[in-house]
Design a protein around this motif. Structure first.
Motif, PDB file in Angstrom:
ATOM      1  N   PHE A 157      57.542  88.554  -1.029  1.00 47.82           N
ATOM      2  CA  PHE A 157      57.172  87.775   0.150  1.00 47.82           C
ATOM      3  C   PHE A 157      57.524  88.562   1.396  1.00 47.82           C
ATOM      4  O   PHE A 157      58.641  89.052   1.544  1.00 47.82           O
ATOM      5  N   ASN A 158      56.546  88.688   2.296  1.00 51.41           N
ATOM      6  CA  ASN A 158      56.757  89.398   3.555  1.00 51.41           C
ATOM      7  C   ASN A 158      57.112  88.396   4.641  1.00 51.41           C
ATOM      8  O   ASN A 158      56.249  87.682   5.163  1.00 51.41           O
ATOM      9  N   ASP A 159      58.391  88.325   4.963  1.00 55.77           N
ATOM     10  CA  ASP A 159      58.851  87.365   5.971  1.00 55.77           C
ATOM     11  C   ASP A 159      58.237  87.615   7.341  1.00 55.77           C
ATOM     12  O   ASP A 159      58.163  86.708   8.175  1.00 55.77           O
ATOM     13  N   HIS A 160      57.797  88.847   7.591  1.00 53.02           N
ATOM     14  CA  HIS A 160      57.303  89.216   8.910  1.00 53.02           C
ATOM     15  C   HIS A 160      55.777  89.158   9.018  1.00 53.02           C
ATOM     16  O   HIS A 160      55.214  89.545  10.041  1.00 53.02           O
ATOM     17  N   ALA A 161      55.115  88.656   7.973  1.00 52.10           N
ATOM     18  CA  ALA A 161      53.656  88.612   7.981  1.00 52.10           C
ATOM     19  C   ALA A 161      53.102  87.481   8.830  1.00 52.10           C
ATOM     20  O   ALA A 161      51.904  87.445   9.123  1.00 52.10           O
ATOM     21  N   SER A 162      53.962  86.555   9.241  1.00 43.14           N
ATOM     22  CA  SER A 162      53.483  85.400  10.010  1.00 43.14           C
ATOM     23  C   SER A 162      54.580  84.876  10.922  1.00 43.14           C
ATOM     24  O   SER A 162      55.768  85.068  10.671  1.00 43.14           O
ATOM     25  N   TYR A 163      54.140  84.213  11.969  1.00 46.35           N
ATOM     26  CA  TYR A 163      55.058  83.425  12.798  1.00 46.35           C
ATOM     27  C   TYR A 163      54.262  82.358  13.518  1.00 46.35           C
ATOM     28  O   TYR A 163      53.029  82.413  13.606  1.00 46.35           O
ATOM     29  N   PHE A 164      54.984  81.375  14.009  1.00 45.76           N
ATOM     30  CA  PHE A 164      54.357  80.327  14.828  1.00 45.76           C
ATOM     31  C   PHE A 164      55.412  79.764  15.757  1.00 45.76           C
ATOM     32  O   PHE A 164      56.554  79.528  15.367  1.00 45.76           O
ATOM     33  N   LEU A 165      55.017  79.534  16.987  1.00 44.82           N
ATOM     34  CA  LEU A 165      55.881  78.915  17.981  1.00 44.82           C
ATOM     35  C   LEU A 165      54.995  78.143  18.942  1.00 44.82           C
ATOM     36  O   LEU A 165      53.899  78.600  19.279  1.00 44.82           O
ATOM     37  N   SER A 166      55.458  76.984  19.363  1.00 42.07           N
ATOM     38  CA  SER A 166      54.643  76.172  20.273  1.00 42.07           C
ATOM     39  C   SER A 166      55.532  75.402  21.239  1.00 42.07           C
ATOM     40  O   SER A 166      56.772  75.443  21.149  1.00 42.07           O
ATOM     41  N   SER A 167      54.902  74.672  22.132  1.00 35.60           N
ATOM     42  CA  SER A 167      55.623  73.852  23.100  1.00 35.60           C
ATOM     43  C   SER A 167      56.171  72.584  22.468  1.00 35.60           C
ATOM     44  O   SER A 167      56.892  71.825  23.127  1.00 35.60           O
ATOM     45  N   ASN A 168      55.870  72.322  21.207  1.00 37.97           N
ATOM     46  CA  ASN A 168      56.367  71.134  20.514  1.00 37.97           C
ATOM     47  C   ASN A 168      57.435  71.554  19.505  1.00 37.97           C
ATOM     48  O   ASN A 168      57.133  72.178  18.494  1.00 37.97           O
ATOM     49  N   GLU A 169      58.679  71.212  19.769  1.00 38.00           N
ATOM     50  CA  GLU A 169      59.792  71.642  18.930  1.00 38.00           C
ATOM     51  C   GLU A 169      59.722  71.041  17.529  1.00 38.00           C
ATOM     52  O   GLU A 169      60.129  71.678  16.551  1.00 38.00           O
ATOM     53  N   THR A 170      59.222  69.817  17.417  1.00 41.91           N
ATOM     54  CA  THR A 170      59.093  69.204  16.095  1.00 41.91           C
ATOM     55  C   THR A 170      58.101  69.976  15.244  1.00 41.91           C
ATOM     56  O   THR A 170      58.355  70.259  14.061  1.00 41.91           O
ATOM     57  N   MET A 171      56.975  70.345  15.825  1.00 42.87           N
ATOM     58  CA  MET A 171      55.982  71.121  15.099  1.00 42.87           C
ATOM     59  C   MET A 171      56.574  72.458  14.659  1.00 42.87           C
ATOM     60  O   MET A 171      56.339  72.906  13.523  1.00 42.87           O
ATOM     61  N   ASN A 172      57.329  73.092  15.516  1.00 40.74           N
ATOM     62  CA  ASN A 172      57.955  74.372  15.167  1.00 40.74           C
ATOM     63  C   ASN A 172      58.876  74.214  13.958  1.00 40.74           C
ATOM     64  O   ASN A 172      58.850  75.037  13.036  1.00 40.74           O
ATOM     65  N   ALA A 173      59.685  73.153  13.964  1.00 43.89           N
ATOM     66  CA  ALA A 173      60.634  72.930  12.874  1.00 43.89           C
ATOM     67  C   ALA A 173      59.912  72.625  11.573  1.00 43.89           C
ATOM     68  O   ALA A 173      60.309  73.098  10.499  1.00 43.89           O
ATOM     69  N   VAL A 174      58.847  71.830  11.651  1.00 45.02           N
ATOM     70  CA  VAL A 174      58.064  71.497  10.455  1.00 45.02           C
ATOM     71  C   VAL A 174      57.406  72.751   9.889  1.00 45.02           C
ATOM     72  O   VAL A 174      57.399  72.979   8.678  1.00 45.02           O
ATOM     73  N   TRP A 175      56.842  73.575  10.770  1.00 47.78           N
ATOM     74  CA  TRP A 175      56.194  74.811  10.321  1.00 47.78           C
ATOM     75  C   TRP A 175      57.200  75.715   9.598  1.00 47.78           C
ATOM     76  O   TRP A 175      56.903  76.253   8.534  1.00 47.78           O
ATOM     77  N   GLU A 176      58.386  75.883  10.179  1.00 46.15           N
ATOM     78  CA  GLU A 176      59.400  76.744   9.569  1.00 46.15           C
ATOM     79  C   GLU A 176      59.836  76.204   8.214  1.00 46.15           C
ATOM     80  O   GLU A 176      60.031  76.968   7.257  1.00 46.15           O
ATOM     81  N   MET A 177      60.009  74.886   8.109  1.00 47.66           N
ATOM     82  CA  MET A 177      60.382  74.292   6.823  1.00 47.66           C
ATOM     83  C   MET A 177      59.308  74.567   5.771  1.00 47.66           C
ATOM     84  O   MET A 177      59.608  74.927   4.624  1.00 47.66           O
TER      85      MET A 177
END
Length: 606
Positions: A157-177
Motif C-alpha cells: 500500500f502506497n500511503d502517499h498515493a492519495s490525500y484529501f483535505l477540505s474546509s469541512n473537518e468532519t469530512m476530512n476525518a471520515v475520509w482518513e478513517m
C-alpha cells in the motif's frame, strides 16, 4: 446471513496463496501513548487499529509471567473485556520476558474466521487479530526498558498515493478513517468482509474495490478477488449481480481486457438473464432457476438457494435479533417475488454487459444487451412505478414504497426525467434509512442528479448514530460493519464496505472517473456544493491527478494537474455564467473542455 455460505467455499491453502504471489507486508508502529493504570499495569495506545500482533523487546529480563491484553475498544480507560458484537478482545500470557529478544503473545485463532471458508494466512504470519490497544500487567521491570510495537500485517500500500483535505473537518476525518480501513483490511490479499469471517462477498468487495482505487494504484488485489468470485459465488441475489460491476470497473481502471475475455460467458450467466420472463424482469423464485443453472453459476451444491437480500441486516422477524429498527436496514421493504431492487441491479448489469460486449467487439451481443436493457427499463417504469405518487413501489403487487426501491433506480439512471424530482424528494424524506452498504447507492444517486448539497450533508452528519461520525465517536478507527451495534448485534469494527464516502468523494463529489479504459482519458466533474475549499490527489495507473478548489461568493477557482500520458474532460456546471482556463475565456456554449497533460487554472463564475 453468512452461516449458510460456509459450505460454499473451498479452502485456499498456503500453497495456493504462494502460487498467487500474495506478498503480504509487515509494518511496525510505535505507541502513541502509554498510560499507567497502576504499578506494573500499563495501557498502550497505538492510535489506529491494525490486524496483527504485539512485539515486545526488553532491555531487562523478567522471569515472572506477564499478562497481555489486546483489543479494539476501551471501557473506563482499560480495554473492554466484553466489547460486544464481533469487536475483538483477547488475553494471553507470556511466561517470561527475555532480555533483548523480541517476543509476542501467542494468540488463539478464532474458529469462524480460520475455518474452511476463510481466506488462509501463511504460517509465517501466525495468528493475528485487529487491535488498537494493548495492556501489559504484572510488569516488574521498568516500562521504559521495553520497546512495544504494533506489528501490522497488510498488503502492499502506497500511503502517499492519495490525500484529501477540505474546509469541512468532519469530512476530512471520515475520509482518513476510510482510507485507513482500506489499508488495514488488506491483510489477506483479498477483499474480505471483515474479521468475523474473512470471506470475500461480492457486494462488500465492490465498495472495497472502488475505495481502494480511490487511494492507491495497486490493482492486483481487485483482480485476484474478482477471479475468486467466478468459482466462489455467494447466495444473495444482489451479491451475484455485483459480479459484472466488479469486472467492469477492473477493466475501466486497468485497461486489462484479459479478465473480460476469459470470463465473458460466466459474466453473462452472472447477470441472471436466464431467469427472464416475457416482459424482461427476473425473479429468484423463477422456476428457471434450476439445479443445473445453480451449478453453472459456480455453486458447489446444486441445491443452493438464491435469496434476495435488499439490505443487511434484514428484519427482526428474519434474524431473531433484537434490532433498533424492527425492519432491519430495509426501510420496511416488502420483498415480493418480482421486486424493484433486484430488477434495478439486473438493468444495470445489462447496461454494463452491452459495454463489455463492445470492448470485446461482440456486436451481436451489444445489440442483445442493449435491447434487453431497454425492455427492462420500460417494464420497470410501467409496472413498478406509482404514477399517482411519482415514486417506485417495492415490487409487483406491492403498494409499499421504500428508500431502497427508489435509490437504486436513481443510482442506475432508470428514472425518467419528468419523475426525477418526485423520486429525489421522496428519497430525501427517508434520510439514512439504509445500511452502510446501501449508503453507497444512496449517495451515488444523489450526486448523479445534482443533490450534492444533501449528499454531502449525509456524509458529514454528526447528529444521531446513523452516520460515519458515529463510528469515530464510539472509538473505531476503521469503518464499521453497521452504523452501531444496535442495528446489527454481531457487527464488527473493520468492514471495508463501510467506506462509501471515500470513493464517493473521489468519483462523485470531485467527479473523477476513467472515461476510457485504463484512465487514458479521465472525466472531472466537480460537484462540491457548499465546500469553500478542498484539495485531492487521485491515483491512476497513468499517474496522479492533483486538484484543488477555492470558492468565494459565486466564483470558484480550480487548479488541476493532469499526468503525462492522460487527457481529461473537465465538465462545467450547467448554470455557469463565465468560465476561464488559464485566463482565456471559454465560449458560453461549451460545457466541457479537453485538458491535455499539464497544469491548469480554471475559473468558473456562476
Amino acid at each position: 446471513m453468512k452461516k449458510h455460505i460456509l459450505l460454499l467455499f473451498l479452502t485456499l491453502s498456503l500453497t495456493q496463496l504462494k502460487a498467487q504471489n500474495i506478498d503480504l507486508k509487515t509494518s511496525n508502529f510505535s505507541s502513541k501513548n502509554i498510560t499507567k493504570i497502576k504499578e506494573g499495569h500499563y495501557l498502550i495506545d497505538f492510535g489506529k487499529a491494525f490486524f496483527g500482533n504485539v512485539e515486545i523487546s526488553s532491555k531487562t529480563a523478567q522471569n515472572d509471567s506477564i499478562i497481555c491484553r489486546l483489543g479494539e475498544k476501551l471501557n473506563n480507560n482499560i480495554i473492554d473485556r466484553k466489547p460486544g458484537g464481533t469487536i475483538r478482545y483477547q488475553q494471553a500470557i507470556i511466561n517470561q520476558l527475555p532480555k533483548n529478544q523480541p517476543i509476542s503473545p501467542k494468540l488463539n485463532p478464532d474458529k469462524r474466521n480460520t475455518g474452511k471458508a476463510a481466506i488462509k494466512l501463511p504460517d509465517s504470519i501466525g495468528v493475528i487479530m485487529p487491535f488498537r490497544y494493548f495492556e501489559i500487567e504484572n510488569l516488574k521491570v521498568p516500562v521504559t526498558d521495553l520497546n512495544i510495537t504494533q506489528k501490522a500485517v497488510h498488503y502492499q500500500f502506497n500511503d502517499h498515493a492519495s490525500y484529501f483535505l477540505s474546509s469541512n473537518e468532519t469530512m476530512n476525518a471520515v475520509w482518513e478513517m476510510c482510507k485507513h480501513t482500506i489499508k488495514a483490511t488488506s491483510f489477506t490479499g483479498y477483499y474480505v468482509d471483515g474479521d468475523r469471517e474473512r470471506i470475500p462477498y461480492e457486494a462488500d468487495a465492490y465498495i472495497n474495490q472502488l475505495s481502494h482505487y480511490s487511494v492507491d494504484n495497486e490493482y492486483s488485489m481487485a483482480t485476484r478477488t474478482n477471479e475468486y468470485f467466478i468459482n466462489h459465488p455467494t447466495w444473495p441475489t444482489e451479491w451475484l449481480l455485483h459480479t459484472v460491476l466488479l469486472f467492469y470497473q477492473d477493466y475501466m481502471y486497468t485497461g486489462n481486457l484479459e479478465p473480460l475475455k476469459k470470463h465473458y460467458e460466466n459474466l453473462k450467466l452472472k447477470t441472471l438473464m436466464d431467469l427472464e420472463r416475457a416482459d424482461g424482469l427476473i425473479s429468484s423464485k423463477s422456476p428457471k432457476l434450476t439445479s443445473e443453472l445453480i451449478k453453472k453459476l459456480g455453486f458447489k451444491k446444486a441445491n443452493t438457494k438464491i435469496k434476495d437480500i435488499i439490505d443487511w441486516p434484514p428484519a427482526q422477524k428474519d434474524t431473531g435479533w433484537k434490532l433498533a429498527t424492527a425492519e432491519g436496514e430495509r426501510d420496511g421493504y416488502e420483498i415480493v417475488d418480482v421486486n424493484t431492487v433486484v430488477n434495478s441491479f439486473y438493468y444495470y448489469n445489462l447496461k454494463l454487459m452491452s459495454k463489455i460486449a463492445g470492448f470485446l467487439n461482440k456486436k451481436e451481443d451489444v445489440l442483445l444487451f442493449t435491447n434487453k436493457a431497454s425492455r427492462v427499463k420500460n417494464t420497470i417504469n410501467h409496472k413498478l412505478f406509482d404514477t399517482h405518487r411519482g415514486i417506485y413501489i417495492d415490487g409487483e403487487g406491492s403498494n409499499h414504497a421504500s428508500l431502497h426501491g427508489n435509490m437504486l433506480p436513481l443510482a442506475f439512471r432508470l428514472v425518467p426525467d419528468e419523475h426525477v424530482k418526485s423520486v429525489t424528494d421522496f428519497i430525501k424524506s427517508r434520510g439514512m434509512a439504509c445500511s452502510v452498504y446501501g449508503a453507497q447507492y444512496l449517495l451515488e444517486g444523489l450526486f448523479e442528479y445534482d443533490e450534492a448539497k444533501y449528499a454531502i450533508a449525509l456524509i458529514t452528519n454528526t447528529e444521531g448514530d446513523r452516520n460515519w461520525w458515529n463510528m469515530l465517536k464510539v472509538g473505531s478507527t476503521m469503518a464499521m460493519e453497521a452504523w452501531d451495534l444496535k442495528y446489527k448485534p454481531n457487527s464488527d469494527w473493520n468492514h471495508a464496505w463501510g467506506t462509501a464516502p471515500l470513493n464517493i468523494i473521489t468519483r462523485y463529489m470531485w467527479g473523477v472517473k476513467p472515461k476510457t479504459p485504463g484512465f487514458k482519458t479521465a472525466t472531472i466533474q466537480p460537484k462540491l456544493a457548499d465546500l469553500s475549499f478542498s484539495k485531492i490527489k487521485i491515483p491512476t495507473q497513468v499517474g496522479f491527478i492533483l486538484a484543488e478548489h477555492k470558492t468565494t461568493k459565486n466564483e470558484t477557482l480550480y487548479k488541476i494537474t493532469i499526468p503525462k500520458g492522460m487527457t481529461a474532460e473537465f465538465i462545467f456546471p450547467d448554470n455557469y455564467a463565465k468560465a476561464y482556463i488559464n485566463h482565456k475565456k471559454i465560449k458560453k456554449s461549451s460545457y466541457s473542455k479537453i485538458l491535455n497533460s499539464g497544469s491548469y487554472e480554471i475559473k468558473v463564475v456562476l
